[in-house]
Scaffold this motif. Structure first.
Motif, PDB file in Angstrom:
ATOM      1  N   LEU A  79      10.262   5.519 -19.345  1.00  0.00           N
ATOM      2  CA  LEU A  79      10.100   5.126 -17.946  1.00  0.00           C
ATOM      3  C   LEU A  79       8.664   5.434 -17.555  1.00  0.00           C
ATOM      4  O   LEU A  79       8.150   6.510 -17.847  1.00  0.00           O
ATOM      5  CB  LEU A  79      11.057   5.909 -17.036  1.00  0.00           C
ATOM      6  N   ARG A  80       8.031   4.508 -16.850  1.00  0.00           N
ATOM      7  CA  ARG A  80       6.627   4.696 -16.476  1.00  0.00           C
ATOM      8  C   ARG A  80       6.431   4.579 -14.976  1.00  0.00           C
ATOM      9  O   ARG A  80       6.965   3.675 -14.326  1.00  0.00           O
ATOM     10  CB  ARG A  80       5.772   3.658 -17.199  1.00  0.00           C
ATOM     11  N   ALA A  81       5.648   5.515 -14.427  1.00  0.00           N
ATOM     12  CA  ALA A  81       5.198   5.452 -13.035  1.00  0.00           C
ATOM     13  C   ALA A  81       3.689   5.632 -13.022  1.00  0.00           C
ATOM     14  O   ALA A  81       3.146   6.418 -13.804  1.00  0.00           O
ATOM     15  CB  ALA A  81       5.862   6.528 -12.190  1.00  0.00           C
ATOM     16  N   ASP A  82       2.990   4.921 -12.148  1.00  0.00           N
ATOM     17  CA  ASP A  82       1.545   5.097 -11.994  1.00  0.00           C
ATOM     18  C   ASP A  82       1.285   6.074 -10.848  1.00  0.00           C
ATOM     19  O   ASP A  82       2.073   6.184  -9.917  1.00  0.00           O
ATOM     20  CB  ASP A  82       0.832   3.765 -11.772  1.00  0.00           C
ATOM     21  N   ILE A  83       0.145   6.790 -10.915  1.00  0.00           N
ATOM     22  CA  ILE A  83      -0.042   7.930 -10.004  1.00  0.00           C
ATOM     23  C   ILE A  83      -1.312   7.856  -9.162  1.00  0.00           C
ATOM     24  O   ILE A  83      -1.520   8.711  -8.303  1.00  0.00           O
ATOM     25  CB  ILE A  83      -0.031   9.253 -10.782  1.00  0.00           C
ATOM     26  N   ASP A  84      -2.172   6.848  -9.382  1.00  0.00           N
ATOM     27  CA  ASP A  84      -3.477   6.829  -8.707  1.00  0.00           C
ATOM     28  C   ASP A  84      -3.418   6.130  -7.358  1.00  0.00           C
ATOM     29  O   ASP A  84      -2.504   5.365  -7.061  1.00  0.00           O
ATOM     30  CB  ASP A  84      -4.544   6.188  -9.599  1.00  0.00           C
ATOM     31  N   ALA A  85      -4.442   6.395  -6.544  1.00  0.00           N
ATOM     32  CA  ALA A  85      -4.555   5.831  -5.200  1.00  0.00           C
ATOM     33  C   ALA A  85      -5.737   4.863  -5.127  1.00  0.00           C
ATOM     34  O   ALA A  85      -6.371   4.560  -6.139  1.00  0.00           O
ATOM     35  CB  ALA A  85      -4.710   6.951  -4.177  1.00  0.00           C
ATOM     36  N   LEU A  86      -6.026   4.409  -3.915  1.00  0.00           N
ATOM     37  CA  LEU A  86      -7.063   3.395  -3.696  1.00  0.00           C
ATOM     38  C   LEU A  86      -8.150   3.910  -2.746  1.00  0.00           C
ATOM     39  O   LEU A  86      -7.888   4.772  -1.899  1.00  0.00           O
ATOM     40  CB  LEU A  86      -6.440   2.134  -3.082  1.00  0.00           C
ATOM     41  N   PRO A  87      -9.359   3.342  -2.831  1.00  0.00           N
ATOM     42  CA  PRO A  87     -10.423   3.688  -1.881  1.00  0.00           C
ATOM     43  C   PRO A  87     -10.246   2.933  -0.562  1.00  0.00           C
ATOM     44  O   PRO A  87     -11.026   2.043  -0.207  1.00  0.00           O
ATOM     45  CB  PRO A  87     -11.694   3.280  -2.621  1.00  0.00           C
ATOM     46  N   VAL A  88      -9.202   3.288   0.175  1.00  0.00           N
ATOM     47  CA  VAL A  88      -8.835   2.631   1.434  1.00  0.00           C
ATOM     48  C   VAL A  88      -8.687   3.706   2.508  1.00  0.00           C
ATOM     49  O   VAL A  88      -8.119   4.771   2.258  1.00  0.00           O
ATOM     50  CB  VAL A  88      -7.512   1.849   1.279  1.00  0.00           C
ATOM     51  N   THR A  89      -9.177   3.432   3.701  1.00  0.00           N
ATOM     52  CA  THR A  89      -9.012   4.349   4.828  1.00  0.00           C
ATOM     53  C   THR A  89      -7.680   4.063   5.509  1.00  0.00           C
ATOM     54  O   THR A  89      -7.444   2.947   5.995  1.00  0.00           O
ATOM     55  CB  THR A  89     -10.167   4.210   5.824  1.00  0.00           C
ATOM     56  N   GLU A  90      -6.810   5.050   5.566  1.00  0.00           N
ATOM     57  CA  GLU A  90      -5.453   4.848   6.066  1.00  0.00           C
ATOM     58  C   GLU A  90      -5.417   4.592   7.568  1.00  0.00           C
ATOM     59  O   GLU A  90      -6.142   5.232   8.337  1.00  0.00           O
ATOM     60  CB  GLU A  90      -4.580   6.062   5.716  1.00  0.00           C
ATOM     61  N   GLU A  91      -4.536   3.653   7.977  1.00  0.00           N
ATOM     62  CA  GLU A  91      -4.364   3.318   9.391  1.00  0.00           C
ATOM     63  C   GLU A  91      -2.887   3.288   9.781  1.00  0.00           C
ATOM     64  O   GLU A  91      -2.479   2.514  10.644  1.00  0.00           O
ATOM     65  CB  GLU A  91      -5.007   1.949   9.684  1.00  0.00           C
ATOM     66  N   THR A  92      -2.072   4.127   9.135  1.00  0.00           N
ATOM     67  CA  THR A  92      -0.638   4.106   9.428  1.00  0.00           C
ATOM     68  C   THR A  92      -0.276   4.941  10.651  1.00  0.00           C
ATOM     69  O   THR A  92       0.734   4.670  11.311  1.00  0.00           O
ATOM     70  CB  THR A  92       0.157   4.652   8.238  1.00  0.00           C
TER      71      THR A  92
END
Length: 390
Positions: A79-92
């Motif tokens: 089973l595989r899951a990816d763990i990295d994020a993005l260079p995005v400024t959050e607006e939630t």
């Protein structure tokens, strides 16, 4: 036990609170590709606290590989899951929004990690009943299409009969599982074309070889590759997304640079488009007296799902009362495809009732999907081990 004796716990409600806490922690502390040091340490702690053994023989720069079962030998599934994020400024505006400026889990890899950790916890409860080994891969650097290659190089796919991965799907409701055999996600290549001409004063164009004019015609000509070289029964996308040239309003520059992306669902189509792209670039440049230099940034191949694995996964989802659909293929890229070059693989969409699409600064998931997803992948892994063991 699963409905067919697969070995997975039927209800994951007991770990729902745990998975929400894990997802929210990861969401607050996102790390970019190959920088996932703290994320790796956190995942490792969660595994060790649950008594899940870390497969230290598979060394990765970041990321964790663990194993459950195998007490009596038997087949191996992953089973595989990816763990990295993005260079995005959050607006939630979420109370657990990213605490790291300019970085965000805007693609839901925090959800993937928490859900597969949940599957691992459920499988651990049934470890003595598993007729084989479940290898859990928490993979770094999916967003740069660099992590899967590192996992393969580590030897972590040796002996694996099948590998399963997931991606949240905001436009599908919680409780829906998208399973499709054949092409699901596209190859994702980038290109950069440099057109070299001769600069001049803008009032004396006859003394120049204008790279901007050549670039304008090239952008138009490139669209004919898909319309006239790819069958209507196939599909491909050629998109020019950036054009840079010039420094002043009264100067014809010496150079123009354009770049963009190529997406296809078939390797033969991919090769044909790459070939024609080079021919068109050289031809258009020559027609205007310029010279074209082309560089390809090769990304992952298409995700192509194994039909047998898809059928088995659909059966597992139905046993759990989930709604199984055949999703439309996505032109997004996914480095899970590198695993499918090595062993049979299945990439699955999981409904998360999200407000925004992947990579949007207001992206979020409905956390009710966490126990659903954990339960499904535990059931799938256990039942597939039984299938391969017979």
């Amino acid at each position: 036990m699963g409905a067919n004796g697969g070995g997975a716990v039927v209800s994951a409600d007991t770990i729902k609170e745990k998975l929400v806490a894990v997802r929210r922690h990861l969401h607050q502390y996102p790390e970019l590709s190959l920088e996932e040091v703290q994320t790796t340490a956190y995942i490792r702690r969660q595994l060790e606290e649950a008594g899940i053994r870390i497969a230290t023989q598979y060394a990765l720069p970041t990321g964790v590989i663990a194993e459950i079962g195998g007490l009596r030998g038997g087949p191996i599934v992953a089973l595989r899951a990816d763990i990295d994020a993005l260079p995005v400024t959050e607006e939630t505006g979420l109370p657990f929004a990213s605490k790291v400026p300019g970085k965000m889990h805007a693609c839901g890899h925090d959800f993937h990690t928490a859900a597969i950790l949940g599957a691992a916890l459920l499988l651990k409860e049934q470890e003595d009943k598993l007729p084989g080994t479940v290898r859990i891969i928490f993979q770094p650097a999916e967003e740069k299409a660099a992590g899967a290659v590192k996992v393969v190089a580590s030897g972590a796919l040796e002996g694996v009969r099948a590998i399963y991965g997931l991606h949240n799907k905001p436009d599908l409701p919680v409780g829906t599982i998208g399973i499709r055999s054949g092409p699901l996600m596209a190859s994702a290549d980038g290109f950069l074309v440099e057109l070299e001409g001769v600069g001049s004063h803008a009032a004396v164009p006859e003394a120049s070889v204008d790279p901007i004019v050549a670039a304008a015609y090239l952008i138009t000509a490139l669209q004919s590759i898909v319309s006239r070289n790819v069958s209507p029964l196939d599909s491909a996308v050629v998109s020019v997304t950036r054009l840079n040239s010039g420094t002043a309003w009264n100067v014809i520059p010496e150079k123009a640079v354009l770049d963009g992306t190529l997406r296809t669902f078939d390797e033969e189509v991919r090769a044909r488009v790459v070939k024609r792209f080079g021919e068109v670039a050289d031809g258009v440049a020559a027609a205007y007296g310029a010279k074209a230099s082309l560089r390809w940034l090769q990304g992952p191949p298409p995700v192509h799902n194994d039909a047998g694995l898809a059928a088995a996964a659909a059966d597992a989802a139905k046993r759990l009362g989930l709604n199984v659909i055949e999703p439309k293929p996505s032109p997004a890229g996914e480095d899970f495809a590198f695993y499918q070059k090595e062993v049979p693989g299945l990439f699955i969409f999981v409904g998360t009732s999200g407000p925004k699409e992947w990579h949007h600064p207001a992206f979020d998931v409905d956390e009710r999907a966490l126990p659903v997803t954990a339960q499904f992948f535990a059931e799938l892994a256990a039942s597939e081990l039984n299938r391969f063991a017979t």
